[in-house]
Design a protein around this motif. Structure first.
Motif, PDB file in Angstrom:
ATOM      1  N   ARG A   9       8.333   2.427  -0.151  1.00  0.00           N
ATOM      2  CA  ARG A   9       7.632   3.700  -0.378  1.00  0.00           C
ATOM      3  C   ARG A   9       8.317   4.505  -1.483  1.00  0.00           C
ATOM      4  N   LEU A  31       2.223  -4.071   6.030  1.00  0.00           N
ATOM      5  CA  LEU A  31       1.359  -3.243   6.876  1.00  0.00           C
ATOM      6  C   LEU A  31       0.178  -4.046   7.423  1.00  0.00           C
ATOM      7  N   GLU A  36      -1.841  -2.588  10.421  1.00  0.00           N
ATOM      8  CA  GLU A  36      -2.003  -1.215   9.929  1.00  0.00           C
ATOM      9  C   GLU A  36      -2.849  -1.216   8.657  1.00  0.00           C
ATOM     10  N   GLU A  39      -3.387   2.211   6.785  1.00  0.00           N
ATOM     11  CA  GLU A  39      -2.196   2.634   6.047  1.00  0.00           C
ATOM     12  C   GLU A  39      -2.010   1.767   4.800  1.00  0.00           C
ATOM     13  N   GLY A  42      -4.288   2.983   2.144  1.00  0.00           N
ATOM     14  CA  GLY A  42      -3.766   4.206   1.527  1.00  0.00           C
ATOM     15  C   GLY A  42      -2.695   3.916   0.503  1.00  0.00           C
TER      16      GLY A  42
END
Length: 135
Positions: A9, A31, A36, A39, A42
């Motif tokens: 990140r 992810l 996920e 996420e 995103g």
């Protein structure tokens, strides 16, 4: 894994075209493996907003995979709801035909069986017709 995700990140946040792309790809893959998908989507959208980001096509393919996973979750929700036979048969077909694209052939077969073995005769017949038609 938490430290790795945090590092990825941070790398994505640099806004550097190559680093952001690679970090987003690795983070999205992690992810997706963790289930996920939202996420992951995103993260990929964020990476695609980086000016001159590298490997745009790869990022878009991963975004498509994330959206495909999200679609499967939504369709599964529809299958599990008490819906009319036509909607149920359509949802079962969409899910059963999509799961193999993600390497989930056994899950797809379970979805077909769920529909074919339904106590709702109209639903079972609709699924039977959909499974046997040419695609």
């Amino acid at each position: 894994p938490v430290e790795a995700e945090e590092a990825l990140r941070a790398a994505l946040a640099t806004g550097e075209p190559e680093i952001s792309s690679l970090a987003a790809q690795r983070l999205a893959e992690i992810l997706l493996e963790e289930g996920e998908a939202a996420e992951a989507a995103g993260v990929l959208v964020e990476a695609l907003s980086v000016p001159d980001v590298a490997e745009v096509a790869r990022l878009r393919v991963l975004l498509g995979i994330a959206y495909l996973e999200l679609a499967c979750a939504q369709i599964t929700g529809a299958v599990e709801e008490d819906v009319d036979a036509e909607t149920g048969a359509l949802a079962i077909e969409l899910l059963a035909r999509t799961l193999p694209l993600r390497g989930r052939d056994e899950d797809a077969e379970r979805v077909w069986r769920y529909g074919l073995d339904s106590a709702d005769e109209e639903l079972a017949e609709g699924v039977r017709l959909r499974r046997n038609r040419d695609v």
